[in-house]
Design a protein around this motif. Structure first.
Motif, PDB file in Angstrom:
ATOM      1  N   ASP A 110      -3.387  19.029  10.532  1.00  0.00           N
ATOM      2  CA  ASP A 110      -2.835  18.162   9.483  1.00  0.00           C
ATOM      3  C   ASP A 110      -1.411  17.734   9.853  1.00  0.00           C
ATOM      4  O   ASP A 110      -1.050  16.565   9.733  1.00  0.00           O
ATOM      5  N   ASP A 150     -12.106  15.961   8.147  1.00  0.00           N
ATOM      6  CA  ASP A 150     -12.069  17.011   7.135  1.00  0.00           C
ATOM      7  C   ASP A 150     -13.453  17.591   6.796  1.00  0.00           C
ATOM      8  O   ASP A 150     -13.569  18.495   5.987  1.00  0.00           O
ATOM      9  N   ARG A 204      -0.047  13.995  10.636  1.00  0.00           N
ATOM     10  CA  ARG A 204       1.075  13.476   9.834  1.00  0.00           C
ATOM     11  C   ARG A 204       2.178  12.957  10.754  1.00  0.00           C
ATOM     12  O   ARG A 204       2.794  11.932  10.475  1.00  0.00           O
ATOM     13  N   THR A 252      -6.259  24.383  10.538  1.00  0.00           N
ATOM     14  CA  THR A 252      -6.269  23.235   9.631  1.00  0.00           C
ATOM     15  C   THR A 252      -4.868  22.683   9.407  1.00  0.00           C
ATOM     16  O   THR A 252      -4.644  21.470   9.546  1.00  0.00           O
ATOM     17  N   GLU A 253      -3.920  23.539   9.071  1.00  0.00           N
ATOM     18  CA  GLU A 253      -2.545  23.075   8.839  1.00  0.00           C
ATOM     19  C   GLU A 253      -1.919  22.507  10.104  1.00  0.00           C
ATOM     20  O   GLU A 253      -1.162  21.535  10.053  1.00  0.00           O
TER      21      GLU A 253
END
Length: 181
Positions: free
Chosen positions: A111, A99, A115, A107-108
């Motif tokens: 992420d 990060d 996840r 970024t998403e």
């Protein structure tokens, strides 16, 4: 990202494993995936101790190991980043948290990928352009594999990254019916 997921010894690696393996088009990623699967004991994901760098000598420049650092907001710390990652990213990321880098509109995406591995408890793979690193004509074919501790908790992520010029990347992706993000 929230807390790491805990797995019991009876979690099978079959269905997801077969789907991920079938989607891998980079031979080195197929090799790493097969190696990772061979280190799984009794249906459990491998631990960091199961992964022997000497057995992966040829793949080392493209490997990474990220540690899940627990806290109010869990973070990923790069414990190992092969030299090929430094060459393409233009920066040494070993010892840094992911990060710390501005990945812009990816970024998403990243992420969600982490996840999937950490919270979803599944291997993940994909392909993205290196636009956050000012190399939009280079594509990153990536693979991320969970590593657990003795209790079966995902605490690390083993990664492999292959970098290709856009022409070769599009040809490979087209052959595998993949959509490049």
């Amino acid at each position: 990202m929230a807390a790491c997921r805990h797995f019991s010894g009876d979690r099978p690696l079959t269905g997801t494993g077969q789907a991920i393996r079938a989607q891998l088009i980079v031979p080195e990623q197929q090799e790493l995936f097969d190696y990772w699967r061979s280190k799984a004991n009794d249906g459990r994901y491998p631990t960091r101790a199961d992964i022997q760098p000497a057995e992966l000598r040829r793949l080392l420049p493209s490997l990474s190991i990220l540690e899940v650092v627990e806290g109010d907001a869990p973070r990923l710390k790069v414990r190992l980043a092969g030299t090929r990652l430094r060459d393409y990213l233009g920066v040494e990321i070993t010892g840094h948290h992911l990060d710390e880098y501005d990945l812009g509109d990816q970024t998403e995406y990243w992420d969600a990928a982490y996840r999937e591995v950490i919270l979803g408890g599944r291997p993940a793979q994909g392909v993205v352009p290196l636009t956050p690193w000012q190399q939009p004509n280079i594509f990153q074919f990536w693979l991320r594999l969970p590593l657990v501790n003795g209790e079966g908790r995902i605490v690390m992520v083993l990664g492999h990254d292959a970098f290709m010029q856009s022409e070769k990347a599009h040809a490979l992706a087209g052959r595998a019916n993949l959509h490049i993000a």
